[in-house]
Structure formats: C-alpha cells, structure tokens
Design an enzyme around this catalytic site. Sequence first.
Site, PDB file in Angstrom:
ATOM      1  N   HIS A  58      53.463  -6.578  16.085  1.00 46.76           N
ATOM      2  CA  HIS A  58      52.553  -6.007  15.091  1.00 46.76           C
ATOM      3  C   HIS A  58      51.987  -7.075  14.154  1.00 46.76           C
ATOM      4  O   HIS A  58      51.487  -6.760  13.074  1.00 46.76           O
ATOM      5  CB  HIS A  58      53.276  -4.943  14.267  1.00 46.76           C
ATOM      6  CG  HIS A  58      53.916  -3.874  15.080  1.00 46.76           C
ATOM      7  ND1 HIS A  58      53.206  -3.147  16.001  1.00 46.76           N
ATOM      8  CD2 HIS A  58      55.194  -3.439  15.148  1.00 46.76           C
ATOM      9  CE1 HIS A  58      54.018  -2.277  16.594  1.00 46.76           C
ATOM     10  NE2 HIS A  58      55.236  -2.451  16.106  1.00 46.76           N
ATOM     11  N   HIS A 225      52.958   1.743  19.077  1.00 49.60           N
ATOM     12  CA  HIS A 225      53.865   1.372  20.162  1.00 49.60           C
ATOM     13  C   HIS A 225      53.436   2.054  21.465  1.00 49.60           C
ATOM     14  O   HIS A 225      54.269   2.347  22.320  1.00 49.60           O
ATOM     15  CB  HIS A 225      55.304   1.785  19.827  1.00 49.60           C
ATOM     16  CG  HIS A 225      55.774   1.324  18.498  1.00 49.60           C
ATOM     17  ND1 HIS A 225      55.872   2.169  17.402  1.00 49.60           N
ATOM     18  CD2 HIS A 225      56.159   0.102  18.059  1.00 49.60           C
ATOM     19  CE1 HIS A 225      56.304   1.490  16.355  1.00 49.60           C
ATOM     20  NE2 HIS A 225      56.483   0.230  16.732  1.00 49.60           N
TER      21      HIS A 225
END
Length: 574
Positions: A58, A225
């Site tokens: 991320h 995700h």
Amino acid sequence: MSSKHLSEDISALLQGCLTSLTVVNPCVTIDVANKTVYHEDALTSSDVAIVSGGGSGHEPAFAGFVGSGFLSAAVAGSIFASPSADQVYRCLMRLGSAKPDRGILVIIMNYTGDKLHFGMAIEKARAQGLKIELLVVGDDVGVGRSRSGRIGRRGLAGTVLVQKIAGALARKGASLSEVYEVASAISSNVATVGASLAHVHVPGRSASTDELNVNDEIEIGMGIHNEEGFGRVKTNLTGLVQTLLKQLLDTTDSDRGFIEIKGGSPVILMVNNLGGLSNLEMGAVTTELSKQLLGTYSISPIRVLCGTYMSSLNGMGFSATLLKVVDDKLVDLLDAPAAASGWLPPAPAENWSRKGQRESSDKDDDQLAGQELPSKIHVDPAQVKDVLSKALRNMIEAEPEVTKYDTLVGDGDCGLCLKNGAEAVLSHIKSSSTNDAVNLVKGIAHVIETSMDDAIFTNAVAHALRAQDSKQTQSATVSVWGTALSDALQTLSRYTPAKPGDRTVVDALQPFVEVLKATADLRKAVDAAKKGCDSTKGMEPGLGRSVYVGGDKWKKCPDPGAYGLLKFLEGFVA
C-alpha cells in the site's frame, strides 16, 4: 492486470522498499528483522508517538509517512498481510520503554488481522506500564452497513488524513488524550470510496483469470486487497464520478449515509491513486470530482490533495476521500509541514486565498494576442476557400492510409492528427473572409497550433509573407508564395535537422518548395513532392519514431507524414 514484476522475491522486495526510506530520508532508521521503520528523533522525544502499520503493498502507506510531524513509526507485514503481534510489541516497547508516560497513539485501518495483532501487542505493552490508545479507522462507504455487519467499514485512504493531522498535533506537544480526541473526531467525519479497472497481481503468486481484467467494466468499492466491492458498472468517467459522489454524499441512503455534508460546508478532498493510473488520468479524475462537487452538491473543497497516498500495488484505480472539517484548526494541522518522504502536501495555505476563476476567457486570450497588423498582400477569399477546401478534404480522405502506414512505422497517430488539424482548418476558412494573405496564414497557424500543437512552418510562412509586404498593394502570386515557402523552409531547418533522405515529411516538402520557387509551376512542384514521397519507400529512417521500429515493415510503405502532405498538395491540382 500485469503479472510481470522486476522481482518475484517478496522478502527482497519488502526489505528493499523499507530500506529505500532511509536512503531518501536520513532521519529515518529501520529495524530490518522486524520490518519496522522509525523516525530517529521519535525514539528520544517526549511528544506523543503516532504509530501505524499493516500489510505491505500500500506504499507509501504507512512506512513512507514516518517522519517529523507525521508517524513516529510504522510496522510492515508481508504483502496484504498484517504484521505479527511480536513485531508491533517490539515497536511499542522501543518507543515507550524509556518514557512510559509519553503516550502512544496507534492508528490502524479496520481489518481483522490488524485489529487482532495490534490489539494483542497493545495489551502486552500496557501491562508493561505504557500509556497507549488505539484508534481503528473505517472510512469505506463502498460496502454498506448491511454487508459489513458487525465487522464495520473497511479502512481506506482517509486513514492517512487522520494520521497526518494527529501527527501534526502531537508535534505541537499536545497530550495523548488531546491527540486521541481530535483523531477520533476526524475518523468520524471522513468517508472514502474507490473504483478500479482491474484486480492486481501479487509478486510471487501465480496469475489468476478474472473477467474484470479483460472486459470494460469498472468495479465500484473494490478494497485495497482485491476484495469485492459494491458492484460492477459500464460507464464513462463522468458517470463513474456521479456514482461515487452519490455514495459519499447521499444522506437518504440508509446503508451508506455515514456523514452529512451540506452545500457550502468546508471539506477536504483527497484523490488517491491506487498505484497504476497515469498522472494524466488522475488529473482528469480530480477535475471531474471538483466539477461535480461544486455543480451538483455546491461543495467547493478548501483543500485538494491528489497523488498516491495508499496504493494497492499497481492497482488500476483511484479512491476519493471527503473529510468534513468540523474545526478550522484541522486545516492548519493538515497544512503543517511533515518531513516524510511519501507525503504529498496540498498547495501552501496562502495559495488557497486565491481560489476563484482559474480559466482565462477567449476574450483574455484575444487581448493577449493583440490586434493583427494588416498587410497589402491580398488573395481572393472565394478562391482561397475553394482551393484550400479541396486540398484539406483530400488530406482528410487519406486518413485511413496514413494511419495504416504510421501503424507500421510509428505509433499510429499521424493519420488522425492530420485529419483533426485539416478538419479544424476547414471549419476556420469557412467562416473567414479576409483577403489579407499574412493574416490568413496566421489564422490558419493558430488553428493548427490549437488542434495539432505544431505550427512552426506555418508561422514561418506568415513571417516570410510579411517580409515581402510593401506600401503598394500586391497579389499573392505563385512567385510570392514560392519565396515565402522557401524562406519558411530555411526557418524550419533551425528547429529540426531533417533533410531529404531522412525519411520524414521533409522528403516531400523540400522538393515541392524548391520546384515551386524555381518554376512557379504548381503542378511540377506537386510532381516533385510525389517523387520525394515515393523515395521514402524502403528508405532507412534517419530521424523520427521510425528509427526505433524493428523489423522491415518500414520498407513496404512511404513515410506517413510525407504521404499525408502529398495528399494535401495533390488537392491543389485535382
């Protein structure tokens, strides 16, 4: 979804990524074994420490936000996986064992693994006497109350705003309770929704098939995700933004109406790149969001941030975050400097006082351009329209052939570029009635500049015509045009090294100009241009994109630019 990566070794990638932060920011240090990044000064400071972390993939969240005025430390797990409780515990103890009363605020996203592991570590550290508060941020509105159930909203990019403001407040010396109270208020007033064109591929894993990656659908509310979102739609950017803003702002939607923002309310807009969108696309997204916020909801953000703050590897999507500003001090804290390599701040505070009309009008442009000076070189307007129209239409009709040739030897855009420019000039001359040759060419040059960007040669022709102007009225004869084109060709040579034999448009342009000046015979000049164009078949390129094209396809066709010019010139003698 691209399944190609520079490395499939996840451990090496994680270590390299975390270590890079110490390379670009000397005030950052890394505990390699525990995949934890620290701000060195935070290890000895008495200020409240702000800690975060979560799965990798991320970036820049969260390790990229470690630095003065932001995070004190960040703990990283593997890709899309929470760090272990032991990693987090060691981080907390390193920050608080020497000064257990300093206070530590842990801000994480609402994911089961993160809550469990950070929670275990916090309870263990509290047992050692550390003062710690935990704030779990859930700002996602893509998945509503009915589906999220007792788990609650997922954490997304709005978490970054909570952390930034909390970090700035801690830097000012606020107490743990004060920082926690402000951070909680922000968390309660932030909402995020995302959209993605495709799922992402995790390095080291086998590629999976997914219809989203090959069709023209867009997934609304996809998680960071690869989690499933609200649904899939087929729409354009305008329609997509309409859907996203409705989910963010429609208070009548009992499933997603998490915050109420009325027209005129101060808000902060964050447009977050999930990792794979181009800056070009991100700019268009930001403009569309701002436009619809104002036009549909009467909301004009007092700060706008655009960039990559929380990615999903190379995710082909973005998220939009709105933070309702319930206290003006929050804006000051957002604006406060932060020495974190991953933080892209909004424009400086003083710039926002200038917010207003951002686009100049056509009237402003006309005033800047000034009045055109008349010349005494005259043309017959009706004849100009007739002859130019034929030449331009001939070029437009040749677009498929030019595109075909450019697809073989270039990037395939030459045909459409010439067509767009020709159509724009055609529209312009239909409304023009000038008999002034200089201003006729200048007007055409302006149209070419705005539709094709490049009008060096056309502007040079206008300048060369002006050089032939005198006090006496004269007609723009073939001889006058020949001299102007010849002088313009010399001007062009100052900006490009292209010569006949390089396989460019000059292979057709130069013989046309030279023969026209020497003979004043238009048909002979066009014939010379055709010979020049034909000579580019099989000619090894010396300039242009053809130089980089492999294979031998370029041997089978003429240079696209030379061919396009020839079709234009042939229109004069058709």
